[in-house]
Enzyme design. Structure first.
Site, short mmCIF file in Angstrom:
data_model
loop_
_atom_site.label_atom_id
_atom_site.label_comp_id
_atom_site.label_asym_id
_atom_site.label_seq_id
_atom_site.Cartn_x
_atom_site.Cartn_y
_atom_site.Cartn_z
N PRO A 167 -3.33 12.73 3.01
CA PRO A 167 -4.04 12.68 4.29
C PRO A 167 -3.41 11.66 5.24
CG PRO A 167 -5.53 12.24 2.42
CD PRO A 167 -4.13 12.09 1.94
N TYR B 175 0.85 -1.20 0.00
CA TYR B 175 0.00 0.00 0.00
C TYR B 175 0.88 1.25 0.00
CZ TYR B 175 -3.29 3.64 1.36
OH TYR B 175 -4.01 4.80 1.38
N GLU C 163 -14.63 4.28 5.03
CA GLU C 163 -14.75 2.82 4.91
C GLU C 163 -13.39 2.16 4.71
OE1 GLU C 163 -17.51 1.84 1.78
OE2 GLU C 163 -19.17 2.88 2.76
#
Ligand code: NAP
Length: 255
Positions: A184, A154, A190
């Site tokens: 951010p 990621y 979610e």
């Protein structure tokens, strides 16, 4: 923002959905893209009711180049002129170490966060360049500045987004197109539920013991960045909750 056309990917939830609301409040017209059509339809109906917003909803998976190409090339004439593209669709899957990594998770993150963003940008830029104006907003992450345990692939995708934002700045210099990279920190959306494949309890714990950011916090900053005069370009923004410095320093109260 009145009558500007804003294209938001990943508009069915979280930061993307908040962007839709914040831009709708300012009178923008919105192209909303995500895979969950029902969510987009409900959002569009809600925005029409609240603000009279004109929307064009697209059910599409950004990982599928042919599908994205078809959608962009077949936009109705009144939706072809895009002022702002918010490349927001993205996700994390799992926190396994590389030696235990799940290939399917890697493919999904790389295909969505990097390739999906590239496909969208490649297909939308030519028309912006022809007009000599436009704005690309790439949602990267704090995870694109620091790697953290379990973040591996990621983080790599978000480092890639950051590299692509910087590359776009270079490639587009002189065209009038602006590029803004947004990083951010922890935002309650979610995101963690998707990362932990529906484990709500595990997801809830990510945002426990401090006040995280909310989608709207990010959306308002994006609105600020894209509403500067044409000669002003905000290249890069890092936003964290007040309790967070980086992935390692988070003032989390346990009780
Ligand atoms: P979210 O609530 O899970 O929303 C993600 C959005 O992306 C959803 O609308 C989802 O819609 C869409 N999406 C995912 N895969 C897609 C695909 N293949 N094709 C089209 N749409 C797709 O998460 P979020 O926190 O708002 O995340 C938005 C962006 O912010 C992501 O790029 C994420 O990496 C980044 N970010 C989040 C945080 C955080 O703490 N939450 C921090 C830094 C950066 P469908 O499922 O309907 O397709």
């Amino acid at each position: 923002m009145k009558f500007k056309t804003i294209f938001i990917t990943g508009a069915s939830a979280g930061i993307g959905e908040s962007c839709a609301e914040v831009f709708a409040e300012k009178g923008a017209r919105l192209i909303l893209l995500a895979r969950r059509r029902d969510k987009l339809i409900n959002l569009a109906a809600d925005l029409l009711k609240k603000f009279g917003t004109e929307t064009y909803s697209i059910e599409c998976d950004v990982r599928n180049y042919k599908a994205v190409e078809k959608v962009i090339n077949n936009l109705p004439d009144e939706w072809k002129s895009i002022d702002v593209l918010i490349n927001n669709a993205g996700l994390a899957r799992g926190i396994e170490k590389i030696q235990e990594g799940v290939l399917e998770n890697w493919e999904e993150m790389i295909d969505t966060n990097i390739k999906g963003l590239l496909y969208m940008t490649r297909l939308i830029l030519p028309e912006m360049i022809k007009r000599g104006e436009g704005h690309i907003v790439n949602i990267a992450s704090l995870a694109g500045r620091y790697v953290y345990p379990g973040g591996n692939v990621y983080c790599a995708t978000k480092f890639a987004v950051k590299a692509l934002s910087e590359s776009m700045l270079i490639d587009l210099n002189g065209t009038g197109i602006k590029v803004t990279n947004i990083d951010p920190g922890l935002v309650e959306t979610e995101f963690s539920e998707v990362r932990f494949r529906g484990d709500k309890e595990k997801a809830r714990k990510v945002y426990e013991g401090y006040t995280p950011l909310f989608g709207r916090d990010i959306a308002e900053i994006i609105l600020f960045a894209v509403s500067r005069p044409q000669h002003v370009m905000i290249q890069d923004i890092l936003i964290t909750p007040t309790d967070q410095v980086n992935p390692y320093i988070l003032n989390k109260k346990s009780n």
